[in-house]
Design an enzyme around this catalytic site. Structure first.
Site, PDB file in Angstrom:
ATOM      1  N   SER A 685      40.639  -8.911 -11.751  1.00  0.00           N
ATOM      2  CA  SER A 685      40.807  -7.471 -11.965  1.00  0.00           C
ATOM      3  C   SER A 685      39.833  -6.878 -12.977  1.00  0.00           C
ATOM      4  O   SER A 685      39.815  -5.670 -13.171  1.00  0.00           O
ATOM      5  CB  SER A 685      42.245  -7.165 -12.402  1.00  0.00           C
ATOM      6  OG  SER A 685      42.535  -7.787 -13.632  1.00  0.00           O
ATOM      7  N   LYS A 728      49.643  -2.574 -17.480  1.00  0.00           N
ATOM      8  CA  LYS A 728      48.291  -2.183 -17.874  1.00  0.00           C
ATOM      9  C   LYS A 728      48.244  -0.717 -18.317  1.00  0.00           C
ATOM     10  O   LYS A 728      47.582  -0.380 -19.314  1.00  0.00           O
ATOM     11  CB  LYS A 728      47.323  -2.427 -16.716  1.00  0.00           C
ATOM     12  CG  LYS A 728      47.102  -3.909 -16.419  1.00  0.00           C
ATOM     13  CD  LYS A 728      46.174  -4.111 -15.235  1.00  0.00           C
ATOM     14  CE  LYS A 728      45.952  -5.602 -14.970  1.00  0.00           C
ATOM     15  NZ  LYS A 728      45.055  -5.835 -13.830  1.00  0.00           N
TER      16      LYS A 728
END
EC number: 3.4.21.53
Length: 790
Positions: A685, A728
């Site tokens: 990611s 996140k």
């Protein structure tokens, strides 16, 4: 005959091999001469030879040799004098000898008979008579104990031995009567130093005493056990006779009770046949035998299980109340609670297990176990827990076969017997912590347990009959997906994410603080926490996805407040605030990533998902002269290293668009680094963050440090979806980030993100890497001069 006699001189004498014993100087003892060669050697002495009374003797190494070779004889023997000779009826001879000296032999054969040239080997001169006297006295004391323990040596031996005036003869007499192997005795004979011979003898005697004492102890214990068994057997037989006289028979009563259970319990045909067979065996066994005890234990377990199918109507679930209880006990987790209520609704309508095995996967401390307890309460079923952490033996699931010592059924059957119910909720806790070894893989043993098509005919190795597990509700928990795919396929996975900051605040206010106040004996009026203090605890004193650590910190503060109140008469209550929390817990334990004020070249902020939630992650890069290679550091996994290479390859394919010349990226190596190198990092990611860092470095355009990003990049520049979006985004909000770039494929996940997070962030979904540059870089990349920053 005269020719034979001429071969015997003063220093060459007939040699007689002896077996299983060693002779020592000073001994007087009889010897049987029976072997043909030995008889011939005795006869060759003749009647008139001056040597007729003197012979040599030595021990043979192998007692089984009838005609030993020269090499199989010890080279240290003895010189002896024949004092008496008697011929026996079977042509054998018995001689009485007195051993004179120790001798060194040079052995040969004369007319196929053993003879030897000898040299007398005297004892060494004694230098310290007193020391030898003391050591000999100690040896005699030990030998006296040795005689008592051995029970094979005449107790009067010591009286005879002590009559010797020669210390060497005393040692020799003791050594000759020592019961040990020939090699040890021969080693004593060969020692010429009297002191050393006494020490060696003492060591041998001490070792033999230890062996005999141990043997005596074992024999004594065995004798006691045997006497106890005989006594118990006698008393049992006596008790039987008394009971028979009185008309009472416990054994028959026990068997009758077992037979009654077999007749009345709703056993399956297979189980009933097995029980009848085992009971028949039991009737023929001795009641006090070990086998009878094992059979009785088996029947107790088999007949102790709930074989009768409980009424389906027993399942009576109030869905509204179940939801209220879930909301009261668990804050947030709306989708999880929705799925649980759906599960309960199906149970209520069908009145039976629906075959769906739920598996809650999430970090520690997020409430997985308490959710299972809530399901048990809602279904009014008994609750049992099977901790799978560290289980490595398949027998823990399926049980041991009866042939094993200490065999027992598996944990599943044991839990059902303990709770005496089929309508049972069994928590399979930490299913991802199962390990394997040579005894099998417990994870695959669970396949039969969790398969609705098979578990109605589950067969435990101990029971050896099928048992229906279809009524049991199995619910598993795990921290990760790290368990076999076939097992995962048997279950419906429900992911429980970590709590966000706001959820932790509410949990602390409504659950953790009241609980710790009660547990620590405080009153509600004696302590209070401000919201800022709780947030301080969450942000800087704990780092976790759940709330266990937060609860421990709150408990620690409660204890300190209680101590403070009890120690001072003036203090009646305490208010915990952000300012004084340091007084209770010390300095901050953790720090979270925070955005920087100044935009910089070659530095980008990414977003990482960790076991404790989310965090900001910096991606740094520099150029060094080289050959256009990429080096990535920061304790990275293989996936992250490949992601770095992918981002660089995509950049190279687009370099001309970014006004970067060929020579610039082929004459320099790029070093990409992720700070906090002690922390392992992996996953794809960070792809677009790495790409943005490389473009910034090669073009000299700074990256906006108010922008954070997450997403996997492909060689075509596509941005692929990622996981852990909620955590996140929470990390971005906490770190002061204003804009967050996410993959377009994660747009649907935004529906699950609380508005408290979305309202404070400008979240931009993108599908192409070039779109990221337009937002993240301080100026447009295509208009920049072709310069680089090193």
């Amino acid at each position: 005959m005269a020719q034979v006699l001429n071969d015997i001189s003063n220093r060459v004498l007939p040699l007689f091999p002896i077996r299983n014993t060693v002779l020592f100087p000073g001994l007087v003892l009889p010897i049987l001469i029976g072997r043909d060669d030995s008889v011939k050697n005795l006869l060759r002495l003749g009647n008139d030879s001056e040597n007729q009374h003197t012979i040599l003797l030595t021990t043979q190494k192998n007692a089984d040799d009838i005609k030993p070779s020269i090499n199989s004889l010890y080279k240290i023997g003895v010189l002896a004098k024949i004092t008496e000779l008697v011929q026996l009826p079977n042509d054998n001879y018995k001689i009485l000898i007195k051993v004179l000296d120790r001798v060194k032999l040079t052995i040969r054969r004369s007319h196929d008979l053993l003879v030897a040239e000898y040299v007398i080997v005297p004892d060494d001169e004694i230098n310290n008579a007193d020391e030898i006297k003391d050591k000999l006295a100690n040896a005699i004391v030990l030998f006296n104990k040795y005689i008592r323990l051995s029970k094979k040596i005449n107790p009067d031996l010591l009286v005879h031995v002590l009559s010797y005036t020669n210390q060497s003869y005393v040692v020799n007499a003791l050594a000759a009567n020592l019961i040990c192997n020939v090699a040890n005795k021969q080693s004593l004979l060969e020692i010429t130093d009297v002191k050393q011979r006494i020490e060696r003898l003492t060591d041998h005697v001490a070792k033999e005493i230890i062996i005999m004492e141990t043997d005596e102890l074992i024999t004594s214990k065995a004798q006691k056990n045997l006497e106890k068994m005989q006594r118990d057997c006698f008393l049992n037989e006596k008790m039987k006779i008394i009971k028979n006289v009185l008309g009472v028979d416990d054994e028959k009563s026990d068997i009758a009770e077992l037979q009654k259970k077999i007749d009345t319990l709703h056993l399956s045909k297979e189980a009933k046949a097995k029980a009848e067979s085992e009971l028949k065996k039991l009737k023929m066994m001795n009641p006090i035998s070990a086998e009878a005890a094992l059979t009785r234990n088996y029947l107790d377990i088999l007949l102790g299980l709930p074989w009768k199918k409980e009424k389906e109507s027993k399942i009576n679930i109030n869905i509204d109340k179940a939801l209220q209880d879930l909301n009261a006990d668990h804050h947030g987790l709306e989708k999880v609670k929705e799925r649980i209520t759906e599960y309960l609704a199906v149970l209520q309508r069908t009145k039976k297990s629906i075959g769906t095995i739920l598996c809650f996967i999430g970090p520690p401390g997020v409430g997985k176990t308490s959710l299972v307890k809530s399901i048990a309460e809602a279904t009014k079923c008994k609750y049992a827990k099977f901790a799978l952490g560290g289980v490595r033996d398949e027998a823990e699931i399926r049980g041991h076969r009866k042939t094993y010592i200490g065999a027992m059924p598996g944990k599943i059957i044991s839990l059902i017997k303990r709770e005496n119910s089929n309508n049972l909720v069994i928590l399979l806790d930490e299913i991802d912590k199962i390990s394997r070894d040579s005894r099998g893989d417990p994870a695959f043993a669970l396949l039969e347990v969790l398969d609705p098509e098979q578990n109605s005919r589950f067969q435990d190795n101990y029971l050896e009959v099928e048992y229906d597990l279809s009524k049991v509700l199995f619910i598993a928990t795990a921290n990760s997906f790290n368990f076999p795919i076939p097992l995962r396929d048997r279950m419906e996975i429900i992911q429980i994410p970590g709590y966000v900051e706001g959820e932790k605040l509410e949990i602390a206010k409504h659950h953790l603080i009241p609980k710790q106040i009660k547990n620590n004996g405080l009153k509600n009026t004696e302590i209070s926490f401000s919201d800022e203090a709780i947030l301080e605890l969450i942000r800087y004193y704990t780092r976790e996805a759940g709330v266990r650590g937060l609860e421990r910190k709150i408990g620690g503060i409660c204890r300190k407040v209680l101590k403070k109140i009890l120690s001072s008469k003036d203090i009646k209550s305490e208010s915990v605030s952000k300012e004084n929390i340091k007084d209770y817990l010390g300095s901050r334990k953790y720090k979270y990533g925070l955005a920087e004020d100044d935009n910089q070249v070659g530095i980008t902020i990414g977003l990482a998902y960790t076991e404790t939630g989310g965090d900001l992650i910096w991606v740094e890069a520099v150029m060094i002269p080289g050959k256009g290679k990429v080096k990535a550091t920061g304790k990275l996994g293989d996936v992250m290293k490949e992601s770095s290479q992918t981002a660089f390859s995509y950049f190279c394919s687009r370099a001309q668009k970014y006004n970067v010349k060929y020579e610039q990226y082929h004459k320099y190596d790029i070093h990409i680094h992720f700070p906090e190198g002690a922390i392992p990092k992996d996953g794809p990611s960070a792809g677009i963050a790495i790409f943005t860092t490389i473009v910034s470095l090669m073009t000299g355009i700074p990256v906006k440090l108010s922008v954070a990003m997450t997403g996997e990049i492909t060689l075509r520049g596509r941005i692929l979806p990622i996981g852990g979006l909620k955590e996140k985004l929470m990390a971005a909000k906490r770190g002061g980030i204003k804009t967050v770039i996410i993959p377009e494929g994660n747009t649907s996940d935004l529906e699950d993100i609380p508005n408290s997070i979305k309202n404070d962030l400008d979240i931009i979904p993108l599908s192409e890497a070039d779109q990221v540059l337009d937002i993240a870089l301080a100026t447009t990349v295509t208009n920049s001069p072709a310069e680089t920053a090193c």
